[in-house]
Write a protein that holds these residues in place. Sequence first.
Motif, mmCIF file in Angstrom:
data_model
loop_
_atom_site.group_PDB
_atom_site.id
_atom_site.type_symbol
_atom_site.label_atom_id
_atom_site.label_comp_id
_atom_site.label_asym_id
_atom_site.label_seq_id
_atom_site.Cartn_x
_atom_site.Cartn_y
_atom_site.Cartn_z
ATOM 1 N N LEU A 106 10.882 -5.898 -1.059
ATOM 2 C CA LEU A 106 9.756 -5.018 -1.375
ATOM 3 C C LEU A 106 10.105 -3.554 -1.113
ATOM 4 C CD1 LEU A 106 6.751 -7.098 0.044
ATOM 5 C CD2 LEU A 106 7.462 -6.851 -2.353
ATOM 6 N N GLY A 107 10.945 -3.324 -0.120
ATOM 7 C CA GLY A 107 11.345 -1.959 0.199
ATOM 8 C C GLY A 107 12.176 -1.300 -0.874
ATOM 9 N N GLU A 108 12.701 -2.087 -1.803
ATOM 10 C CA GLU A 108 13.469 -1.530 -2.909
ATOM 11 C C GLU A 108 12.575 -1.000 -4.023
ATOM 12 O OE1 GLU A 108 16.766 -1.100 -2.913
ATOM 13 O OE2 GLU A 108 16.728 -1.878 -0.853
ATOM 14 N N LEU A 109 11.290 -1.353 -4.004
ATOM 15 C CA LEU A 109 10.363 -0.853 -5.012
ATOM 16 C C LEU A 109 10.060 0.625 -4.759
ATOM 17 C CD1 LEU A 109 7.868 -3.871 -5.073
ATOM 18 C CD2 LEU A 109 9.595 -3.316 -6.813
ATOM 19 N N PRO A 110 9.731 1.387 -5.818
ATOM 20 C CA PRO A 110 9.385 2.802 -5.612
ATOM 21 C C PRO A 110 8.206 2.941 -4.650
ATOM 22 C CG PRO A 110 9.744 2.338 -7.939
ATOM 23 C CD PRO A 110 9.716 1.012 -7.241
ATOM 24 N N SER A 111 8.424 3.613 -3.545
ATOM 25 C CA SER A 111 7.458 3.645 -2.449
ATOM 26 C C SER A 111 6.117 4.265 -2.855
ATOM 27 C CB SER A 111 8.042 4.405 -1.262
ATOM 28 O OG SER A 111 7.123 4.455 -0.191
ATOM 29 N N ALA A 112 6.172 5.424 -3.505
ATOM 30 C CA ALA A 112 4.925 6.112 -3.852
ATOM 31 C C ALA A 112 4.109 5.303 -4.847
ATOM 32 C CB ALA A 112 5.235 7.496 -4.424
ATOM 33 N N THR A 113 4.785 4.682 -5.804
ATOM 34 C CA THR A 113 4.078 3.864 -6.792
ATOM 35 C C THR A 113 3.486 2.620 -6.149
ATOM 36 O OG1 THR A 113 5.631 4.625 -8.474
ATOM 37 C CG2 THR A 113 4.284 2.726 -9.031
ATOM 38 N N TYR A 114 4.248 2.002 -5.258
ATOM 39 C CA TYR A 114 3.756 0.822 -4.538
ATOM 40 C C TYR A 114 2.453 1.155 -3.810
ATOM 41 C CZ TYR A 114 3.857 -3.347 -1.552
ATOM 42 O OH TYR A 114 3.544 -4.533 -0.916
ATOM 43 N N HIS A 115 2.464 2.276 -3.082
ATOM 44 C CA HIS A 115 1.286 2.641 -2.299
ATOM 45 C C HIS A 115 0.114 2.989 -3.202
ATOM 46 C CE1 HIS A 115 -0.869 5.460 0.696
ATOM 47 N NE2 HIS A 115 -1.207 4.212 0.941
ATOM 48 N N ALA A 116 0.362 3.750 -4.249
ATOM 49 C CA ALA A 116 -0.724 4.138 -5.153
ATOM 50 C C ALA A 116 -1.357 2.923 -5.813
ATOM 51 C CB ALA A 116 -0.201 5.101 -6.209
ATOM 52 N N THR A 117 -0.522 1.985 -6.228
ATOM 53 C CA THR A 117 -1.043 0.775 -6.873
ATOM 54 C C THR A 117 -1.820 -0.076 -5.877
ATOM 55 O OG1 THR A 117 0.838 0.796 -8.400
ATOM 56 C CG2 THR A 117 -0.411 -1.257 -8.225
ATOM 57 N N LYS A 118 -1.347 -0.148 -4.637
ATOM 58 C CA LYS A 118 -2.069 -0.879 -3.596
ATOM 59 C C LYS A 118 -3.466 -0.298 -3.397
ATOM 60 C CE LYS A 118 0.091 -1.743 0.329
ATOM 61 N NZ LYS A 118 0.616 -1.690 1.721
ATOM 62 N N ILE A 119 -3.535 1.010 -3.286
ATOM 63 C CA ILE A 119 -4.828 1.667 -3.085
ATOM 64 C C ILE A 119 -5.743 1.443 -4.288
ATOM 65 C CG2 ILE A 119 -5.995 3.881 -2.759
ATOM 66 C CD1 ILE A 119 -4.487 2.799 -0.286
ATOM 67 N N ASN A 120 -5.201 1.546 -5.483
ATOM 68 C CA ASN A 120 -6.011 1.328 -6.680
ATOM 69 C C ASN A 120 -6.573 -0.092 -6.724
ATOM 70 O OD1 ASN A 120 -5.656 3.935 -7.628
ATOM 71 N ND2 ASN A 120 -3.877 3.415 -8.888
ATOM 72 N N CYS A 121 -5.757 -1.062 -6.366
ATOM 73 C CA CYS A 121 -6.199 -2.464 -6.386
ATOM 74 C C CYS A 121 -7.242 -2.752 -5.311
ATOM 75 C CB CYS A 121 -5.004 -3.386 -6.181
ATOM 76 S SG CYS A 121 -3.887 -3.519 -7.592
ATOM 77 N N ARG A 122 -7.169 -2.067 -4.183
ATOM 78 C CA ARG A 122 -7.985 -2.397 -3.021
ATOM 79 C C ARG A 122 -9.100 -1.386 -2.749
ATOM 80 N NH1 ARG A 122 -3.058 -4.327 1.093
ATOM 81 N NH2 ARG A 122 -2.453 -6.135 -0.184
ATOM 82 N N ARG A 123 -9.274 -0.446 -3.670
ATOM 83 C CA ARG A 123 -10.160 0.678 -3.406
ATOM 84 C C ARG A 123 -11.585 0.239 -3.043
ATOM 85 N NH1 ARG A 123 -9.031 5.623 -4.540
ATOM 86 N NH2 ARG A 123 -7.506 5.027 -6.157
ATOM 87 N N GLU A 124 -12.157 -0.690 -3.782
ATOM 88 C CA GLU A 124 -13.547 -1.093 -3.527
ATOM 89 C C GLU A 124 -13.708 -1.680 -2.135
ATOM 90 O OE1 GLU A 124 -17.058 -3.933 -5.478
ATOM 91 O OE2 GLU A 124 -15.161 -3.627 -6.535
ATOM 92 N N THR A 125 -12.805 -2.574 -1.769
ATOM 93 C CA THR A 125 -12.880 -3.170 -0.436
ATOM 94 C C THR A 125 -12.616 -2.127 0.636
ATOM 95 O OG1 THR A 125 -12.170 -5.317 -1.278
ATOM 96 C CG2 THR A 125 -11.882 -4.935 1.071
ATOM 97 N N MET A 126 -11.661 -1.249 0.408
ATOM 98 C CA MET A 126 -11.362 -0.207 1.389
ATOM 99 C C MET A 126 -12.560 0.738 1.575
ATOM 100 S SD MET A 126 -7.353 0.686 0.692
ATOM 101 C CE MET A 126 -7.305 1.800 2.088
ATOM 102 N N ASN A 127 -13.280 1.019 0.503
ATOM 103 C CA ASN A 127 -14.481 1.856 0.614
ATOM 104 C C ASN A 127 -15.558 1.160 1.449
ATOM 105 O OD1 ASN A 127 -13.348 3.914 -0.875
ATOM 106 N ND2 ASN A 127 -14.354 3.343 -2.792
#
Length: 222
Positions: free
Chosen positions: A193-214
């Motif tokens: 997983l660490g080989e994936l682009p870090s910034a994209t990984y994080h942005a996609t995580k936030i986008n997927c989880r935004r409702e629950t995180m809110n």
Amino acid sequence: MIVNTEITDGVAVITMDDGKANAIGHEMLDALEPALAKAAETARAVVLTGRKGVFCGGFDLKTMQGATPDEVDRLVRRGGRMIQTLYGYPKPLVAAASGHGIALGALMLLACDTRVGAGGDFRYGLNETAIGLELPVFGLALARDRLAQAEMTPAVIQARLYDAAGAVAAGYLDEAAAPDAVIGRAVEIAKALGELPSATYHATKINCRRETMNTIAASLAD
């Protein structure tokens, strides 16, 4: 030290070890919070684990039983903010459940990206109902997001505890391994997983989880 961090080949392994149940109190959080923050800055991926036989047994109930309502609320909110940190963590986050993951420990599993758990005589789950506690809103939101829908009633309302195979089916874990192989497997996943682009990984995580995180953030707001 009750929290230790080792970084090898870009993967930080953060180990909780209080010599007992890895209960979450202020002392554990005082050590865990900066360890997570530093690993986010210095590693490509992170593995969160516990001592042999115990991932995390939940909040420190002995501390909570002798505390005032305000003190209990402070600890619960602080634990909730730690869950919030894990769920929105900026790097790939893999749980290596080295043993029991109960109550807040189960929520920590739900908050990690990928979860490897020890098979055998270990249990995973939310036992709050069984011990007379209501699951906080941040816990309910996380359970709704990551547990299998068919397991919500037994897992949350009825406080069912699962073995590793059951925990995979319910959604607490992604895979089970022999106890001695858990950390190695988690590190293997973290390296990939660490080989994936870090910034994209994080942005996609936030986008997927935004409702629950809110929902979690609103429940923890002062």
